[in-house]
Design an enzyme around this catalytic site. Sequence first.
Site, mmCIF file in Angstrom:
data_model
loop_
_atom_site.group_PDB
_atom_site.id
_atom_site.type_symbol
_atom_site.label_atom_id
_atom_site.label_comp_id
_atom_site.label_asym_id
_atom_site.label_seq_id
_atom_site.Cartn_x
_atom_site.Cartn_y
_atom_site.Cartn_z
ATOM 1 N N LYS A 162 0.796 -1.852 0.276
ATOM 2 C CA LYS A 162 0.076 -0.370 -0.229
ATOM 3 C C LYS A 162 0.767 1.348 -0.045
ATOM 4 O O LYS A 162 0.417 2.229 -0.826
ATOM 5 C CB LYS A 162 -0.731 -0.373 0.988
ATOM 6 C CG LYS A 162 -1.925 -1.457 0.690
ATOM 7 C CD LYS A 162 -3.069 -1.537 2.401
ATOM 8 C CE LYS A 162 -3.601 -2.235 1.765
ATOM 9 N NZ LYS A 162 -4.957 -2.515 3.146
ATOM 10 N N GLN A 208 -5.097 -2.050 9.065
ATOM 11 C CA GLN A 208 -4.623 -3.265 8.359
ATOM 12 C C GLN A 208 -5.406 -3.850 9.748
ATOM 13 O O GLN A 208 -5.567 -4.657 10.747
ATOM 14 C CB GLN A 208 -3.088 -3.312 8.019
ATOM 15 C CG GLN A 208 -2.965 -4.453 7.454
ATOM 16 C CD GLN A 208 -3.445 -4.572 6.242
ATOM 17 O OE1 GLN A 208 -3.744 -3.545 5.359
ATOM 18 N NE2 GLN A 208 -4.172 -5.869 5.540
ATOM 19 N N ASP A 255 -11.214 2.445 3.183
ATOM 20 C CA ASP A 255 -11.472 1.224 3.209
ATOM 21 C C ASP A 255 -12.788 0.560 2.777
ATOM 22 O O ASP A 255 -13.783 -0.614 2.505
ATOM 23 C CB ASP A 255 -11.778 0.106 4.314
ATOM 24 C CG ASP A 255 -9.941 -0.979 4.362
ATOM 25 O OD1 ASP A 255 -9.508 -1.055 2.875
ATOM 26 O OD2 ASP A 255 -8.950 0.034 5.689
#
Length: 283
Positions: free
Chosen positions: A52, A96, A119
């Site tokens: 990422k 995460q 997200d």
Amino acid sequence: MANIIDGKLISTEIKDEVKAKADELKAKGIEPCLAVVLVGEDPASQVYVRNKKRACEYCGIKSLSYELKEDTTEEELLALIDKLNADKDCNGILVQLPLPKHIDENKILLRILPEKDVDGFHPYNVGLLSIGNADLKACTPAGCIELIKRSGVDITGKRCVVVGRSNIVGKPVGMLLLSENGTVTTCHSRTKDIAEVCRQAEILVAAVGIPKFIKGDMVSEGVTVIDVGINRLENGKLCGDVDFEEVSEKAAYITPVPGGVGPMTIAMLMNNCVIACKKQNNI
Ligand code: GUN
């Protein structure tokens, strides 16, 4: 033999588009910025987080990195999220998953401001997705839709079958297909005669987490198949939820594993960062 949908190529196209949008913002004096938070030392999560950050570099998005110890408390993590929520220069927050067992994942995800939820996991954004109005769509499901559309397959009016009903893939991908005017059926472990339902599909999305679950005799000729599965076999090789060898004999379009849906998740995350940044700056 099917056309193989090249997720690597399509994800690069999308990242190049994101980079162009990030450059436009920078010309206006605005630098898009993503905060990436990792708690603990899970090796798979470390790889995802590294990728990422690399994608941010590629797209010209600034990344802030927070690598916290495994024994970080829920309060400490919530305090970090509050700080990032209040930071006007931080446009997106990514925590995460999975988090260590002593931290309540739902509580953490709820604390992220919906406008910074790149997200697309916050219930507010899930709600917007369900009424067809979301800016920040969950990345893997949005990536599946891009793969279908950019292969030239029109979703309108098609019989779409989603196998799997998870909150992060199955349910949102079903909602997105519906927004694209597909006729959507979602199958799961209690579905009766799943093979017969799958054979009805003109577009099939497999997200069950079982290696090679979709066999050749479960699909019809000409189907478009999107394989979201990433399963590690005993020999160390990656394999999807679709038996690629069998199904590619009948499909018109099919994604491989690896190199299909996988690279799309990060590309769509980068896209969400730019969308969040523009929205926060009223652009
Ligand atoms: N862990 C595995 N996939 C994801 C993802 O898409 N987002 C986050 N935050 N964590 C993950």
